[in-house]
Scaffold this motif. Structure first.
Motif, short mmCIF file in Angstrom:
data_model
loop_
_atom_site.label_atom_id
_atom_site.label_comp_id
_atom_site.label_asym_id
_atom_site.label_seq_id
_atom_site.Cartn_x
_atom_site.Cartn_y
_atom_site.Cartn_z
N SER A 1 7.36 -3.24 6.13
CA SER A 1 6.39 -4.32 6.12
C SER A 1 5.03 -3.73 5.75
O SER A 1 4.86 -2.51 5.70
N TYR A 2 4.08 -4.61 5.50
CA TYR A 2 2.69 -4.17 5.34
C TYR A 2 2.03 -4.24 6.71
O TYR A 2 2.14 -5.25 7.42
N PHE A 3 1.36 -3.16 7.09
CA PHE A 3 0.71 -3.05 8.39
C PHE A 3 -0.78 -2.78 8.22
O PHE A 3 -1.19 -2.04 7.32
N ILE A 4 -1.57 -3.37 9.10
CA ILE A 4 -2.96 -2.94 9.26
C ILE A 4 -2.94 -1.74 10.19
O ILE A 4 -2.30 -1.78 11.25
N ALA A 5 -3.62 -0.68 9.81
CA ALA A 5 -3.65 0.53 10.63
C ALA A 5 -5.08 1.00 10.81
O ALA A 5 -5.87 0.99 9.86
N VAL B 1 -0.68 -3.14 13.17
CA VAL B 1 -0.44 -4.57 13.34
C VAL B 1 0.28 -5.07 12.10
O VAL B 1 -0.24 -4.97 10.98
N GLU B 2 1.51 -5.58 12.27
CA GLU B 2 2.23 -6.10 11.11
C GLU B 2 1.49 -7.30 10.53
O GLU B 2 1.09 -8.21 11.26
N CYS B 3 1.29 -7.27 9.23
CA CYS B 3 0.56 -8.38 8.62
C CYS B 3 1.35 -9.08 7.53
O CYS B 3 1.02 -10.22 7.17
N LEU B 4 2.40 -8.45 6.99
CA LEU B 4 3.12 -9.10 5.90
C LEU B 4 4.55 -8.57 5.83
O LEU B 4 4.76 -7.41 5.46
N HIS C 1 -1.08 -0.22 5.25
CA HIS C 1 0.00 0.72 4.94
C HIS C 1 1.31 -0.03 4.75
O HIS C 1 1.55 -1.05 5.39
N TYR C 2 2.14 0.50 3.87
CA TYR C 2 3.48 -0.04 3.65
C TYR C 2 4.47 0.89 4.33
O TYR C 2 4.54 2.08 4.02
N GLY C 3 5.20 0.38 5.31
CA GLY C 3 6.13 1.24 6.03
C GLY C 3 6.70 0.54 7.24
O GLY C 3 6.85 -0.68 7.27
N ARG C 4 6.97 1.34 8.28
CA ARG C 4 7.56 0.80 9.50
C ARG C 4 6.56 0.71 10.64
O ARG C 4 6.90 0.26 11.72
N GLY C 5 5.33 1.15 10.44
CA GLY C 5 4.34 1.12 11.51
C GLY C 5 4.58 2.24 12.50
O GLY C 5 5.32 3.19 12.25
#
Length: 307
Positions: free
Chosen positions: A271-275, A157-160, A145-149
């Motif tokens: 950021s890009y996050f793993i969700a 988990v922030e990945c990028l 996902h693209y956002g704030r988590g």
């Protein structure tokens, strides 16, 4: 004493109708007629002895009891979906991932060979079909996902991290109006990333121009592209100057297909996050993928620091 569990088909009809507040839309999602949904709701209400909806002429409204019941029913379905996912994970080596299109094209796919070599028993199944995944209803193991988590019920988990700056073909540094300073952009076409990121903090040309103090460039003009990798391709082909995310143009910059005409960049709140659902924390496939992404990002950061 027997558990008081209502019939599941009416319960599912209630969850969908309550979420959409429409028997018609619920019927479309469930592939039945609106009258069939209404009948299922009546069965559930009779079973519970409680009215769940107020049926008005042109609208559907949850009763107080329906409002209290809905989140508990949704959690129950989420637990069932998670339990089913865990059951399948013992027998399946497929990890189903949903990502934004450009993340898949510019970051994930170029690195997949390393994941496949490190985890030969896991087959990735990559899709780009959903901007936001509803894990309770979709057969997806994890999403980028693209956002704030920080989404409720999800482990993120922030990945990028993201940084944005202008890029263009080296050819635009020549000709009658070479790009020497930001004000020279008034002689060139601005290429716009029209990806569907609706938050006002996501940088666009107007924000970048304001950041560098340029006021005489029309930031509304120029062609737009979606997904993001199309605007990068347009810049490589010399159509104009693009505002691009750093990680998406690393290869083109290294190969000389693109250059940075100006050093000014804008860090992005997103950021890009793993969700993935919190209850899937113990899924070894997900843990393997998360650990691999973290190692790739760490390696990227080391490379960038050396450049």
């Amino acid at each position: 004493m027997a558990r008081q569990i209502p019939p599941l088909n009416p319960l599912r009809a209630f969850e969908v109708a309550a979420r959409l507040l429409s028997f018609t839309k619920a019927g479309e999602e469930l592939f039945v007629t609106p009258s069939a949904v209404s009948h299922q709701i009546k069965v559930l209400e009779d079973s519970l002895g409680v009215a769940l909806f107020i049926r008005q002429a042109k609208s559907l409204v949850l009763t107080t009891a329906g409002q209290a019941y809905l989140p508990e029913v949704q959690r129950a379905f989420q637990h069932i979906a998670a339990a089913t996912q865990r059951l399948h994970s013992h027998n399946l080596s497929v990890l189903k991932i949903n990502t934004p299109p450009t993340f898949a094209v510019k970051w994930l796919i170029p690195r997949m060979a390393r994941f496949m070599a490190a985890h030969p028993t896991i087959d990735l199944k990559v899709s780009t079909s959903a901007p936001m995944v509803d894990f309770s209803r979709e057969d997806i193991d994890l999403a980028i996902h693209y956002g704030r988590g920080g989404q409720p019920g999800l482990r993120t988990v922030e990945c990028l991290p993201v940084e944005v700056f202008p890029v263009c073909s080296p050819a635009l540094m020549e000709g009658p109006h070479p790009l020497r300073e930001p004000g020279d952009l008034r002689f060139h076409t601005l290429l716009h990333d029209d990806s569907t990121y609706t938050d006002a903090s996501n940088p666009n040309w107007a924000m970048w121009l304001n950041h560098v103090g340029v006021t005489d460039v029309d930031a509304t003009r120029g062609p737009s592209f979606w997904p993001s990798h199309l605007v990068i391709n347009a810049a490589v082909d010399g159509l104009g100057v693009a505002l691009a995310k750093k990680h998406w143009v690393r290869d083109e910059l290294a190969q000389g297909k693109l250059i940075r005409p100006f050093e000014a960049s804008i860090p992005v709140e997103f950021s890009y996050f793993i969700a993935y659902p919190e209850e899937r924390d113990d899924d070894p496939r997900i843990r393997s993928f998360v650990d691999w992404v973290r190692s790739e990002v760490a390696q990227d950061q080391e490379t960038l620091a050396q450049d």
